[in-house]
Structure formats: structure tokens, C-alpha cells
Design a protein around this motif. Structure first.
Motif, PDB file in Angstrom:
ATOM      1  N   ALA A 186       0.832  -1.216   0.000  1.00 31.43           N
ATOM      2  CA  ALA A 186       0.000   0.000   0.000  1.00 31.43           C
ATOM      3  C   ALA A 186       0.857   1.252   0.000  1.00 31.43           C
ATOM      4  N   ASP A 187       1.998   1.204   0.703  1.00 26.81           N
ATOM      5  CA  ASP A 187       2.871   2.385   0.759  1.00 26.81           C
ATOM      6  C   ASP A 187       3.396   2.779  -0.616  1.00 26.81           C
ATOM      7  N   LEU A 188       3.494   1.804  -1.530  1.00 28.26           N
ATOM      8  CA  LEU A 188       4.050   2.094  -2.852  1.00 28.26           C
ATOM      9  C   LEU A 188       3.171   3.034  -3.668  1.00 28.26           C
ATOM     10  N   GLU A 189       1.914   3.146  -3.304  1.00 32.23           N
ATOM     11  CA  GLU A 189       0.990   3.993  -4.058  1.00 32.23           C
ATOM     12  C   GLU A 189       1.459   5.441  -4.106  1.00 32.23           C
ATOM     13  N   ARG A 190       2.177   5.870  -3.089  1.00 31.81           N
ATOM     14  CA  ARG A 190       2.603   7.285  -3.039  1.00 31.81           C
ATOM     15  C   ARG A 190       4.049   7.469  -3.511  1.00 31.81           C
ATOM     16  N   HIS A 191       4.607   6.438  -4.125  1.00 29.97           N
ATOM     17  CA  HIS A 191       5.997   6.532  -4.573  1.00 29.97           C
ATOM     18  C   HIS A 191       6.088   6.488  -6.096  1.00 29.97           C
ATOM     19  N   LEU A 207       5.143  -9.073  -5.600  1.00 29.94           N
ATOM     20  CA  LEU A 207       5.463  -8.934  -4.180  1.00 29.94           C
ATOM     21  C   LEU A 207       4.527  -9.813  -3.363  1.00 29.94           C
ATOM     22  N   SER A 208       5.079 -10.434  -2.325  1.00 27.51           N
ATOM     23  CA  SER A 208       4.287 -11.331  -1.474  1.00 27.51           C
ATOM     24  C   SER A 208       4.016 -10.661  -0.138  1.00 27.51           C
ATOM     25  N   GLU A 209       2.741 -10.594   0.213  1.00 26.56           N
ATOM     26  CA  GLU A 209       2.337  -9.961   1.470  1.00 26.56           C
ATOM     27  C   GLU A 209       1.137 -10.703   2.046  1.00 26.56           C
ATOM     28  N   ASN A 210       1.224 -11.068   3.328  1.00 25.81           N
ATOM     29  CA  ASN A 210       0.137 -11.791   4.008  1.00 25.81           C
ATOM     30  C   ASN A 210      -0.259 -13.072   3.276  1.00 25.81           C
ATOM     31  N   GLY A 211       0.741 -13.783   2.753  1.00 23.86           N
ATOM     32  CA  GLY A 211       0.492 -15.066   2.111  1.00 23.86           C
ATOM     33  C   GLY A 211      -0.009 -14.997   0.685  1.00 23.86           C
ATOM     34  N   ALA A 212      -0.145 -13.819   0.121  1.00 24.56           N
ATOM     35  CA  ALA A 212      -0.626 -13.663  -1.256  1.00 24.56           C
ATOM     36  C   ALA A 212       0.382 -12.859  -2.068  1.00 24.56           C
ATOM     37  N   THR A 213       0.472 -13.184  -3.367  1.00 26.51           N
ATOM     38  CA  THR A 213       1.378 -12.459  -4.260  1.00 26.51           C
ATOM     39  C   THR A 213       0.583 -11.510  -5.144  1.00 26.51           C
ATOM     40  N   ALA A 214       1.028 -10.282  -5.196  1.00 28.13           N
ATOM     41  CA  ALA A 214       0.386  -9.261  -6.032  1.00 28.13           C
ATOM     42  C   ALA A 214       1.394  -8.718  -7.029  1.00 28.13           C
ATOM     43  N   ILE A 215       0.925  -8.336  -8.216  1.00 25.85           N
ATOM     44  CA  ILE A 215       1.764  -7.692  -9.229  1.00 25.85           C
ATOM     45  C   ILE A 215       1.529  -6.188  -9.140  1.00 25.85           C
ATOM     46  N   VAL A 216       2.517  -5.483  -8.660  1.00 22.79           N
ATOM     47  CA  VAL A 216       2.401  -4.028  -8.503  1.00 22.79           C
ATOM     48  C   VAL A 216       2.894  -3.358  -9.774  1.00 22.79           C
ATOM     49  N   PRO A 217       2.049  -2.624 -10.483  1.00 24.48           N
ATOM     50  CA  PRO A 217       2.488  -1.990 -11.729  1.00 24.48           C
ATOM     51  C   PRO A 217       3.513  -0.890 -11.482  1.00 24.48           C
ATOM     52  N   ALA A 218       4.489  -0.789 -12.391  1.00 24.76           N
ATOM     53  CA  ALA A 218       5.494   0.272 -12.308  1.00 24.76           C
ATOM     54  C   ALA A 218       4.983   1.468 -13.101  1.00 24.76           C
ATOM     55  N   THR A 219       4.089   2.206 -12.467  1.00 29.43           N
ATOM     56  CA  THR A 219       3.409   3.305 -13.167  1.00 29.43           C
ATOM     57  C   THR A 219       3.869   4.656 -12.648  1.00 29.43           C
ATOM     58  N   GLY A 220       5.171   4.828 -12.575  1.00 29.45           N
ATOM     59  CA  GLY A 220       5.700   6.110 -12.135  1.00 29.45           C
ATOM     60  C   GLY A 220       5.698   7.139 -13.244  1.00 29.45           C
ATOM     61  N   ARG A 221       6.260   8.289 -12.942  1.00 32.27           N
ATOM     62  CA  ARG A 221       6.242   9.402 -13.892  1.00 32.27           C
ATOM     63  C   ARG A 221       7.345   9.316 -14.937  1.00 32.27           C
ATOM     64  N   VAL A 222       8.297   8.382 -14.751  1.00 37.82           N
ATOM     65  CA  VAL A 222       9.418   8.261 -15.682  1.00 37.82           C
ATOM     66  C   VAL A 222       9.590   6.800 -16.082  1.00 37.82           C
ATOM     67  N   GLN A 223       9.789   6.561 -17.368  1.00 40.82           N
ATOM     68  CA  GLN A 223      10.101   5.240 -17.883  1.00 40.82           C
ATOM     69  C   GLN A 223      11.403   5.308 -18.682  1.00 40.82           C
ATOM     70  N   ALA A 224      12.038   4.162 -18.836  1.00 38.56           N
ATOM     71  CA  ALA A 224      13.293   4.112 -19.590  1.00 38.56           C
ATOM     72  C   ALA A 224      13.280   2.886 -20.492  1.00 38.56           C
ATOM     73  N   SER A 225      14.148   2.927 -21.498  1.00 40.56           N
ATOM     74  CA  SER A 225      14.176   1.838 -22.483  1.00 40.56           C
ATOM     75  C   SER A 225      15.122   0.715 -22.106  1.00 40.56           C
ATOM     76  N   ASP A 226      15.895   0.891 -21.024  1.00 42.85           N
ATOM     77  CA  ASP A 226      16.827  -0.173 -20.643  1.00 42.85           C
ATOM     78  C   ASP A 226      17.128  -0.094 -19.147  1.00 42.85           C
ATOM     79  N   GLY A 227      17.655  -1.211 -18.623  1.00 42.80           N
ATOM     80  CA  GLY A 227      17.921  -1.302 -17.200  1.00 42.80           C
ATOM     81  C   GLY A 227      18.962  -0.325 -16.710  1.00 42.80           C
ATOM     82  N   GLU A 228      19.994  -0.070 -17.511  1.00 41.40           N
ATOM     83  CA  GLU A 228      21.006   0.899 -17.088  1.00 41.40           C
ATOM     84  C   GLU A 228      20.415   2.292 -16.979  1.00 41.40           C
ATOM     85  N   GLY A 229      19.472   2.608 -17.870  1.00 42.25           N
ATOM     86  CA  GLY A 229      18.798   3.898 -17.768  1.00 42.25           C
ATOM     87  C   GLY A 229      18.037   4.019 -16.457  1.00 42.25           C
TER      88      GLY A 229
END
Length: 301
Positions: A186-191, A207-229
Motif C-alpha cells: 500500500a505504501d508504494l501507491e505514493r511513490h 510482491l508477497s504480502e500476508n500469504g498472497a502475491t500481487a503484481i504491482v504496476p510500475a506506473t511512475g512518472r518516468v520510464q526508460a528503455s533499458d535497465g542501465e537507464g
């Protein structure tokens, strides 16, 4: 009736030049022929094979499926012939150029440190390294070896596994000082969750929390085309990123990045493979030399 001699290797060489140079005219210049002679040679080749290899238009040439298959085999056979000739005069030392396509992360953190040893071991081999996280068509890009992360799709490509690595969520101390450290999903919502600008096999952070796995989308304000970026954005304090462990270990040890939400890690690992065209056929020695070297010195963990 007199037997017509067919120079198959010569035909293959001209056909490969047409494909790689993109037309009859540049291939004719490279082969010291006329465009008309090249056109007639390709027409004779297609007639003899009983298959159309190229679709011709006024602007471009396009390989047919049969042409793709013939191009793949022809390049391998020509390389084998070249290798055989060089072996006879150079003691079977690998010689020639290897075109490598890999991610910037693998190139910078794994490949670059071991390259001096490879070049010293094989002085006759030159490397042409293209860095991109995008999945490329090896045939269209004239790539000999591609190093890729993630699951492999069924194809005509041959893969050699180079290990696998954990994925870690990290952030710079400056970012955490400014925005606070998350302790739950839940804390990730503000990051600001930094992500990739292209589709991935798992489009989010498991991410696994309370015995369940959830897929948290990486929906921040910046995206990059590669891992080094993404790594450099995280180092600059732009946001939180999820990156291959081998790319951030030194940053964590130096205090430039801090692991985040390690207690929620779902245990996902990302496999790395060196892939090339061909199903079990003989490889040119220059390509085989690189693959063998990577299997020994280019592994990730």
C-alpha cells in the motif's frame, strides 16, 4: 550433353550480398558485377531451387519464408567454408567479426570486465556490440549472438543459459530522505515507481504480502528503455526501481542505493541466455569461441 557447372558457393555469396546490402545494385558493386548479371543470377538460383527467395518492388527487396531459410543456411555454409580455409592456413584459430546484441546492463556489468581476456585469447576475432533491451530479429539485424534476459519463446534459435539473477527493489538515500521508505504494498501507491517503456514478460513487480502475491504496476512518472537507464535514474534520486541484482550490488555496497521491501520479495529470478540462429548445425569458430567464453566467464548470478 555437356554438364553445366554450377558455382553454388558463388551463387550463395551473391545472394547473401543482395540481402545484406539491400539491393541488386550495391551487391553488384561489391561483387564487381553488373546489376543485370546479379538479377539474372538470382533468377537462375530461384528457378533451380523451384522457390521464390525475394519479393521485389520498386523500393525494396523482401525475403520470402523460403528466402529466410536459404539465407540462414547460406550464411552458415559460407562461414564454414571461410573457417575451413582459414584453419588450413592459420592453425584453426578463430578469425573474423562477431556481431553481438545485448542489454546495456549485461554489457556494462558482465561483458565489459571480461572482454580483455577474450580479445587476448582470440586475437583474430573482432566484436561489434550493439546495446539495446529490445528483442531484435537476429536475421534482419545480422546478429551472430544475442544475450537476452527473461523466458525464451519457442523458435528456431538455439540458447545457452548464462545463469540467473535475483531482482531487487532499490532507491537512493536521497529519494528515501525526501519521500520516506515504503514498508508495505500500500505504501508504494505514493511513490514514483520507475518502469520500462516496453512490454515485459511480467509487467510489474511481484510482491508477497500476508500469504498472497500481487503484481504491482510500475506506473511512475518516468520510464526508460533499458535497465542501465533505470539504474541511473534511481541513483539520481528520481524514484524507486526494480533491477537485476548484479547491476546494483556495487551501488548497495557503496551506499549509493538501498534495498527496499526486501521482506516482500516474491523470489522471482530472471534467466539470461546467449542465443544464436541454427538448430544444432556447425557454428563458425569465431561464434563458437565467444559462446564458449561466455559460458565460462559471462555468467550472471
Amino acid at each position: 550433353m555437356a554438364r553445366i557447372e554450377i558455382n553454388r558457393s558463388g551463387e550463395m555469396d551473391v545472394f547473401v550480398r543482395v540481402v545484406e546490402l539491400g539491393g541488386f545494385s550495391p551487391a553488384a558493386r561489391a561483387a564487381r558485377m553488373t546489376p543485370s548479371a546479379v538479377s539474372k543470377l538470382i533468377a537462375r538460383l530461384e528457378s533451380r531451387l523451384g522457390a521464390r527467395l525475394l519479393n521485389r518492388s520498386t523500393r525494396q527487396l523482401q525475403l520470402t519464408p523460403e528466402g529466410c531459410a536459404f539465407y540462414e543456411r547460406a550464411t552458415r555454409l559460407l562461414a564454414d567454408l571461410e573457417d575451413a580455409e582459414r584453419a588450413a592456413s592459420a592453425g584453426e584459430q578463430p578469425v573474423g567479426r562477431v556481431r553481438v546484441n545485448t542489454s546495456a546492463s549485461y554489457a556494462n556489468h558482465i561483458l565489459a570486465p571480461v572482454l580483455p581476456a577474450f580479445l587476448s585469447r582470440h586475437p583474430g576475432v573482432t566484436l561489434d556490440i550493439v546495446q539495446t533491451d529490445a528483442v531484435v530479429d537476429l536475421l534482419a539485424e545480422r546478429t551472430d549472438v544475442a544475450i537476452r534476459a527473461g523466458p525464451l519463446k519457442n523458435s528456431s534459435l538455439v540458447a545457452r543459459k548464462l545463469g540467473e539473477t535475483a531482482l531487487m527493489i532499490v532507491a537512493a538515500p536521497s529519494y528515501l530522505d525526501r519521500c520516506g521508505e515504503p514498508h508495505s504494498i500500500a505504501d508504494l501507491e505514493r511513490h514514483n515507481r520507475l518502469g520500462f517503456g516496453y512490454a515485459r514478460a511480467v509487467d510489474g513487480w511481484p510482491l508477497s504480502e500476508n500469504g498472497a502475491t500481487a503484481i504491482v504496476p510500475a506506473t511512475g512518472r518516468v520510464q526508460a528503455s533499458d535497465g542501465e537507464g533505470l539504474r541511473h535514474l534511481a541513483l539520481s534520486g528520481v524514484g524507486i526501481a526494480r533491477l537485476a541484482a548484479f547491476t546494483v550490488r556495487d551501488d548497495i555496497a557503496a551506499g549509493r542505493l538501498v534495498p527496499v521491501l526486501a521482506h516482500l520479495d516474491a523470489g522471482e529470478k530472471e534467466a539470461f541466455h546467449a542465443i544464436h540462429i541454427g538448430q544444432g548445425g556447425p557454428l563458425p569458430s569465431r561464434i563458437r569461441a565467444l559462446l564458449d567464453f561466455l559460458a565460462e566467464n559471462g555468467r550472471v548470478c
